[in-house]
Scaffold this active site. Structure first.
Site, PDB file in Angstrom:
ATOM      1  N   TYR A 146       0.833  -1.202   0.000  1.00  0.00           N
ATOM      2  CA  TYR A 146       0.000   0.000   0.000  1.00  0.00           C
ATOM      3  C   TYR A 146       0.869   1.254   0.000  1.00  0.00           C
ATOM      4  CZ  TYR A 146      -3.396   3.437   1.759  1.00  0.00           C
ATOM      5  OH  TYR A 146      -4.190   4.543   1.933  1.00  0.00           O
ATOM      6  N   THR A 174      -1.990  13.410   8.696  1.00  0.00           N
ATOM      7  CA  THR A 174      -1.611  12.499   9.772  1.00  0.00           C
ATOM      8  C   THR A 174      -2.856  11.695  10.157  1.00  0.00           C
ATOM      9  OG1 THR A 174      -1.862  14.393  11.275  1.00  0.00           O
ATOM     10  CG2 THR A 174       0.366  13.799  10.624  1.00  0.00           C
ATOM     11  N   VAL A 176      -6.290  10.636  10.853  1.00  0.00           N
ATOM     12  CA  VAL A 176      -7.577  11.297  10.658  1.00  0.00           C
ATOM     13  C   VAL A 176      -8.664  10.568  11.458  1.00  0.00           C
ATOM     14  CG1 VAL A 176      -9.172  12.234   8.947  1.00  0.00           C
ATOM     15  CG2 VAL A 176      -6.800  11.726   8.296  1.00  0.00           C
ATOM     16  N   ARG A 218       0.865  10.169  18.746  1.00  0.00           N
ATOM     17  CA  ARG A 218       0.342  10.442  17.411  1.00  0.00           C
ATOM     18  C   ARG A 218      -0.184  11.875  17.321  1.00  0.00           C
ATOM     19  NH1 ARG A 218       2.714   6.369  16.787  1.00  0.00           N
ATOM     20  NH2 ARG A 218       1.975   4.369  15.957  1.00  0.00           N
ATOM     21  N   ASP A 280       2.977  -2.338  20.454  1.00  0.00           N
ATOM     22  CA  ASP A 280       2.686  -0.908  20.407  1.00  0.00           C
ATOM     23  C   ASP A 280       2.773  -0.350  18.988  1.00  0.00           C
ATOM     24  OD1 ASP A 280       2.021   0.018  22.968  1.00  0.00           O
ATOM     25  OD2 ASP A 280       4.101  -0.031  23.624  1.00  0.00           O
TER      26      ASP A 280
END
Length: 324
Positions: A146, A174, A176, A218, A280
């Site tokens: 991908y 980043t 969403v 994140r 993680d």
């Protein structure tokens, strides 16, 4: 954020228009005045055309004759499906992207803005990541098919500009989240899956089991903010090189901090168990939004706590269709 480009009315074709980002753009266009006088916006779903097939792609372009395209469509899946079928994700996404970009070229489309993914960046890198680092090493092995297919959009954009002068570009969001997200517990986006888990645990009176330690960090962007930024990019961003669309580095938070905001939004008082026997994944993927801020220094991102609350409220209101 007034447009600097003086052109006639646009006819915008949005591929992947029924997904998370497509629905956000549709909301901005229809509910927030994002559509200017004389414009036409068409939101495609997979029911309208299978973009893996060049004939169907050509037919839908001939039907709507777009002047501009926002390309969101992609073959996507959960982590373990990607790991099992990297070849399928590579081939199908290469076909989708080539069909869309080549058909746009053949039919004289003025602008194409494609949506990439932060997973395209090298697995081993320095932080913060910026737009110049896309091709500086291999992506993570779990979804390399991908990721490489998405990277090729950037390569094609540069080639279409070099050979034909086309202004095709790409944006890189980043993480969403928002209304119409995939809230599936097994393969949904992290925030949306945790919202579903927490709501389910509240209804059943059980603990929430979170995969991993909660330590990974994140940057999260609310889908409506992303929709507004993609429309800005379509109208005003003139570079061929991609642009990261994200909150700043200082707004990166841990999964545990995000979980605290979700439990607050859902008024969950039960126990949370962080299962440290589970991976993680990448501990951080910090991206720089310096380039975006040079263009839009005052763009107001929706505060994360507010955006999570609105998304939780949407999920509860649409629980029967959103939880699957």
């Amino acid at each position: 954020m007034g447009s600097e480009i003086k052109v006639g009315p646009m006819r915008v074709l949005v591929t992947g228009g029924s997904g998370l980002v497509g629905k956000a753009i549709e909301h901005v266009v229809q509910q927030e005045g994002g559509k200017l006088e004389g414009e036409e916006w068409i939101f495609l779903s997979s029911k309208d055309a299978n973009l893996v097939d060049v004939g169907q792609t050509r037919a839908v372009f001939e039907k709507y004759r777009p002047t501009h395209v926002i390309h969101l469509a992609a073959k996507v899946g959960g982590l373990f499906l990607h790991m099992r079928e990297n070849l399928h994700f590579l081939r199908d996404n290469l076909k989708i992207n080539d069909n869309v970009l080549q058909t746009a070229h053949e039919m004289g489309v003025t602008r194409v803005v494609s949506c990439l993914s932060s997973c395209i960046f090298p697995d081993k890198t320095t932080y913060p990541i910026d737009e110049t680092m896309i091709h500086n090493g291999s992506p993570h092995s779990s979804n390399f098919g991908y990721s490489h297919a998405k990277r090729m959009i950037d390569v094609q954009n540069r080639a279409y500009f070099q050979q034909y002068g086309h202004h095709y570009t790409a944006v890189i969001p980043t993480n969403v989240f928002g209304p119409y997200d995939n809230f599936n517990i097994e393969n949904g986006h992290v925030l949306s899956a945790l919202m579903n888990k927490t709501y389910k645990a509240k209804k059943e009176g059980t603990a929430v089991n979170v995969c991993g330690s909660g330590a990974p960090r994140r940057q999260f962007i609310y889908s409506l903010d992303l929709g507004r930024l993609i429309i800005w990019a379509l109208r005003e961003y003139k570079e061929i090189e991609p642009i990261i669309l994200s909150v700043g580095e200082e707004e990166e938070i841990s999964i545990k901090e995000a979980m605290d905001l979700i439990t607050k939004a859902l008024d969950f008082k039960g126990k949370i168990h962080y299962d440290t026997t589970m991976s993680d994944g990448q501990m951080k993927k910090t991206a720089s939004n310096a380039k975006l801020r040079r263009y839009l220094p005052d763009f107001p991102f929706t505060p994360l706590e507010e955006a999570i609350k609105m998304t939780c409220d949407w999920f509860i209101a649409n629980y029967d269709i959103a939880r699957t």
